[in-house]
Scaffold this active site. Structure first.
Site, short mmCIF file in Angstrom:
data_model
loop_
_atom_site.label_atom_id
_atom_site.label_comp_id
_atom_site.label_asym_id
_atom_site.label_seq_id
_atom_site.Cartn_x
_atom_site.Cartn_y
_atom_site.Cartn_z
N SER A 169 0.86 -1.19 0.00
CA SER A 169 0.00 0.00 0.00
C SER A 169 0.89 1.23 0.00
CB SER A 169 -0.85 -0.02 1.28
OG SER A 169 -1.47 1.22 1.50
N TYR A 182 -1.60 -0.81 10.51
CA TYR A 182 -1.80 -1.14 9.08
C TYR A 182 -0.51 -0.86 8.32
CZ TYR A 182 -3.86 -1.06 4.37
OH TYR A 182 -4.14 -1.29 3.03
#
Ligand SMILES: NC(=O)c1ccc[n+]([C@@H]2O[C@H](COP(=O)([O-])OP(=O)(O)OC[C@H]3O[C@@H](n4cnc5c(N)ncnc54)[C@H](OP(=O)(O)O)[C@@H]3O)[C@@H](O)[C@H]2O)c1
Length: 273
Positions: A169, A182
């Site tokens: 990401s 995350y």
């Protein structure tokens, strides 16, 4: 009506093209006939990618927990002349990831691409101590990728070919408040992918890590804190369709075998972070 001179010229052009070394490459997308395993194929990026690769001639093995979503996609693909297999599985359970790979080998006899895509993003500030969410992110986003590698790597080593694609990401490159865990899992995927790249060279295996920015999927629904979810939704106003990711995957797989694209980082043009 076309004159004989024109037809002769056309025949000459076609013959020259077919003698050219580029003709075969132009005719084959290097996706057709490949067997691709996709985790997290019941929605979002995994679903869009499986659909696109199947359209381009790949056989796809679809894994996720929601079997109904997988079966609907498999039916759609098989119904339109493609090849798809649906396996209900949880990436946090090593034997279930293995089951997906085993089912793929049984049905299609090989694995050309393993797309470790399943993930979730329950953002929250660390001080809220959402430890269950932290654990789920480590289990799905990081350990799930490890289990995908553990299941696919032995097949690819035996084949002496393959391609492992992991999904990180923008958060694998940048850490923001509220996204620490995350981001940590996505940084871990990046580091793991680089180590994998270096180790699998002797087996002719390609490796890619793709780091997307905001894409419109169900990911935001995995945020468990309502106020945080509201903030994330606003950031996702500029999100790109999931197809943007699917095209990246098709691009990296479709390269000639000797071209190994190791990293892609992309975001919406309007995304600041
Ligand atoms: N969308 C974005 O903006 C964005 C940006 C950067 C990176 N990513 C990454 O892209 C990947 C795909 O996410 P998405 O955006 O497509 O979100 P999504 O629409 O929520 O899809 C997530 C997929 O992961 C599956 N999944 C979740 N937990 C699982 C488990 N324990 N076992 C098996 N499958 C599981 C879900 O299926 P089931 O619920 O049926 O199991 C679903 O198919 C994730 O790794 C995410 O971090 C997304």
């Amino acid at each position: 009506m076309a004159s004989p001179v024109r037809i002769g010229w056309l025949q000459f052009c076609l013959q020259s093209l077919s003698n050219s070394p580029h003709f075969e490459i132009a005719m084959s997308n290097n996706i057709e006939g490949k067997v691709v395993v996709v985790t997290g194929a019941s929605s979002g990026l995994g679903q869009a990618t499986a659909r696109l690769l199947a359209e381009q001639g790949a056989a796809v093995a679809l894994g996720a927990r929601r079997l109904d979503g997988l079966q609907a996609l498999a039916q759609e693909i098989n119904g339109s002349g493609g090849r798809a297999l649906a396996v209900s599985m949880d990436v946090t359970q090593r034997e279930q990831v293995q089951r997906l790979v085993d089912a793929t080998m049984q049905s299609y006899g090989r694995i050309d691409v393993m797309l470790n895509n399943a993930g979730l993003m329950p953002h929250s500030p660390l001080e809220r101590l959402k430890v269950d969410d932290w654990e789920r992110m480590v289990d799905v986003n990081f350990k799930g990728v490890l289990y995908g590698i553990a299941a696919a790597l032995p097949c690819m080593q035996r084949q002496k070919s393959g391609h492992i694609i992991n999904v990180s990401s923008v958060a694998g490159h940048k850490v923001r408040p509220g996204a620490a865990v995350y981001a940590a899992t996505k940084h871990a995927v990046l580091a793991l992918s680089e180590g994998l790249r270096q180790e699998v060279k002797p087996y002719n295996i390609r490796t890619t890590v793709i780091s997307p920015g905001a894409l419109a999927t169900e990911l935001v629904d995995s945020v468990t804190e309502p106020d945080v979810a509201e903030g994330v939704r606003k950031l996702y106003d500029i999100a790109l369709p999931a197809d943007a990711f699917a095209r990246m995957v098709a691009f990296v797989i479709g390269q000639p075998d000797e071209v190994d694209i190791n990293e892609i980082l992309f975001r919406p043009t309007r995304q600041e972070v």
